[in-house]
Design a protein around this motif. Sequence first.
Motif, PDB file in Angstrom:
ATOM      1  N   LYS A   1      14.294  35.801  78.886  1.00  0.00           N
ATOM      2  CA  LYS A   1      12.936  35.940  79.424  1.00  0.00           C
ATOM      3  C   LYS A   1      12.176  34.620  79.336  1.00  0.00           C
ATOM      4  O   LYS A   1      11.426  34.264  80.254  1.00  0.00           O
ATOM      5  N   ALA A   2      12.368  33.887  78.236  1.00  0.00           N
ATOM      6  CA  ALA A   2      11.651  32.624  78.054  1.00  0.00           C
ATOM      7  C   ALA A   2      12.120  31.552  79.035  1.00  0.00           C
ATOM      8  O   ALA A   2      11.322  30.696  79.453  1.00  0.00           O
ATOM      9  N   GLN A   3      13.384  31.588  79.429  1.00  0.00           N
ATOM     10  CA  GLN A   3      13.948  30.551  80.295  1.00  0.00           C
ATOM     11  C   GLN A   3      13.739  30.828  81.783  1.00  0.00           C
ATOM     12  O   GLN A   3      13.875  29.905  82.600  1.00  0.00           O
ATOM     13  N   LEU A   4      13.428  32.063  82.128  1.00  0.00           N
ATOM     14  CA  LEU A   4      13.186  32.398  83.529  1.00  0.00           C
ATOM     15  C   LEU A   4      11.695  32.466  83.809  1.00  0.00           C
ATOM     16  O   LEU A   4      10.862  32.354  82.908  1.00  0.00           O
ATOM     17  N   ARG A   5      11.334  32.660  85.056  1.00  0.00           N
ATOM     18  CA  ARG A   5       9.928  32.650  85.459  1.00  0.00           C
ATOM     19  C   ARG A   5       9.303  34.033  85.263  1.00  0.00           C
ATOM     20  O   ARG A   5      10.007  35.033  85.156  1.00  0.00           O
ATOM     21  N   THR A   6       7.984  34.068  85.252  1.00  0.00           N
ATOM     22  CA  THR A   6       7.293  35.350  85.063  1.00  0.00           C
ATOM     23  C   THR A   6       7.546  36.301  86.223  1.00  0.00           C
ATOM     24  O   THR A   6       7.541  37.515  86.040  1.00  0.00           O
ATOM     25  N   GLN A   7       7.777  35.749  87.440  1.00  0.00           N
ATOM     26  CA  GLN A   7       8.007  36.631  88.592  1.00  0.00           C
ATOM     27  C   GLN A   7       9.443  37.123  88.690  1.00  0.00           C
ATOM     28  O   GLN A   7       9.762  37.987  89.512  1.00  0.00           O
ATOM     29  N   ASP A   8      10.351  36.583  87.866  1.00  0.00           N
ATOM     30  CA  ASP A   8      11.735  37.038  87.891  1.00  0.00           C
ATOM     31  C   ASP A   8      11.861  38.399  87.207  1.00  0.00           C
ATOM     32  O   ASP A   8      11.188  38.667  86.206  1.00  0.00           O
ATOM     33  N   LEU A   9      12.715  39.238  87.751  1.00  0.00           N
ATOM     34  CA  LEU A   9      12.934  40.580  87.210  1.00  0.00           C
ATOM     35  C   LEU A   9      14.155  40.559  86.309  1.00  0.00           C
ATOM     36  O   LEU A   9      15.224  40.081  86.717  1.00  0.00           O
TER      37      LEU A   9
ATOM     38  N   LEU B   1      20.901  41.774  83.778  1.00  0.00           N
ATOM     39  CA  LEU B   1      20.764  41.437  85.191  1.00  0.00           C
ATOM     40  C   LEU B   1      19.408  40.775  85.395  1.00  0.00           C
ATOM     41  O   LEU B   1      18.383  41.281  84.927  1.00  0.00           O
ATOM     42  N   ALA B   2      19.404  39.652  86.090  1.00  0.00           N
ATOM     43  CA  ALA B   2      18.155  38.990  86.470  1.00  0.00           C
ATOM     44  C   ALA B   2      18.130  38.828  87.981  1.00  0.00           C
ATOM     45  O   ALA B   2      19.139  38.443  88.593  1.00  0.00           O
ATOM     46  N   VAL B   3      16.997  39.144  88.584  1.00  0.00           N
ATOM     47  CA  VAL B   3      16.822  38.995  90.031  1.00  0.00           C
ATOM     48  C   VAL B   3      15.710  37.981  90.234  1.00  0.00           C
ATOM     49  O   VAL B   3      14.596  38.143  89.715  1.00  0.00           O
ATOM     50  N   LEU B   4      16.019  36.915  90.975  1.00  0.00           N
ATOM     51  CA  LEU B   4      15.115  35.780  91.139  1.00  0.00           C
ATOM     52  C   LEU B   4      14.604  35.719  92.574  1.00  0.00           C
ATOM     53  O   LEU B   4      15.333  35.272  93.481  1.00  0.00           O
ATOM     54  N   PRO B   5      13.393  36.199  92.832  1.00  0.00           N
ATOM     55  CA  PRO B   5      12.854  36.149  94.195  1.00  0.00           C
ATOM     56  C   PRO B   5      12.593  34.705  94.622  1.00  0.00           C
ATOM     57  O   PRO B   5      12.326  33.818  93.801  1.00  0.00           O
TER      58      PRO B   5
END
Length: 353
Positions: free
Chosen positions: A256-264, A274-278
């Motif tokens: 969570k810390a390494q990805l963006r706030t808008q990433d699921l 699973l991470a989904v990156l719009p």
Amino acid sequence: MSQARPTSAREPIRERRPQFWQVAKRCCQIAASVDVAFFFLFHLLGSPILAWVNVVSVAMYVVAYRALGRQQNGLAISLIWAEVIIHAGLGIVLIGWESGFHYYLLMFIPALFVSMRLRAAVVALAGLWSYYVALHLLMWFIEPLQPIAPGALLGVYLFNLSVVFAMFSYLSFFYLTMVTAANRKLRRMATTDSLTGLFNRRHMTYLVEKELARFQRNGHPVAFLVLDIDHFKAINDQYGHEIGDRVLEDVAGIIKAQLRTQDLIARWGGEEFLAVLPDTGIQSAQASAERVREALMTHDWRAPNGERIGITISAGVSEFRGDDDLNSAISRADRALYLSKERGRNRVELETV
């Protein structure tokens, strides 16, 4: 609020609706303060009997408060019932129905169904109604035993009315707050994984399908990361499930810390995420996965005995295509994940087909 569970017909009274017992303690404090005010008020109005009744009332509320603190809730409720019923009856008989003491009886109506089982609550409600009506009819046939001046009687009425309004307002606010908190907790339980705090699989599927519908409208890229902790079963076997759970929590926090706030981000199952990156192409998604992998490698993982635990993660990356559905996009990321496992783990692989 602690986790809600169904109320059994045989469940002890002290174990049901703990929030209600907290507000009952607060009501004891408020009611005792009101009775102290009544003590001085009735002395000024020349009604010493009612004044000294309030001393007994204060003592009963003190005992009820202490009983609630010891979880002797049945005793506390009995004392509160006795105090209000007797006090209201004496107030009406001594200075009249117009004093407004009968309003206090109405406050029991919502409390009955919270503090008792349904059948007992219905019986108590019928008894309360009967007592209320009986007092009203009685005052049609007798005069107050210690009448006070009309102006003083109006003052007592307005005081009682104000107290009941204030207490009903407090109880209503309390129940609204409690229901809101309970609904918020239920929503959180329905959408998140209880261990990691990430989205659960069911809610993630719902959110991703909405994101893919947006992709199909505007054509912006959407990338998928499937991440799996390497040798997680060995960690559980060697250090125990408690350490395994802590690793899952920490890994979730690092992702969570390494990805963006808008990433699921979701716990997809077991030790897999699973991470989904719009609005992210496959190369940018690969860079994001590498950041996660490197952050995990530099994290200082320690067992309870101080031994360092080597935690690494493997990842597969795919990008949503125009002819895809959710399953096909995730399947390609899964195949890339398996490829990273076959090539030695602790690496990020892109979809190949």
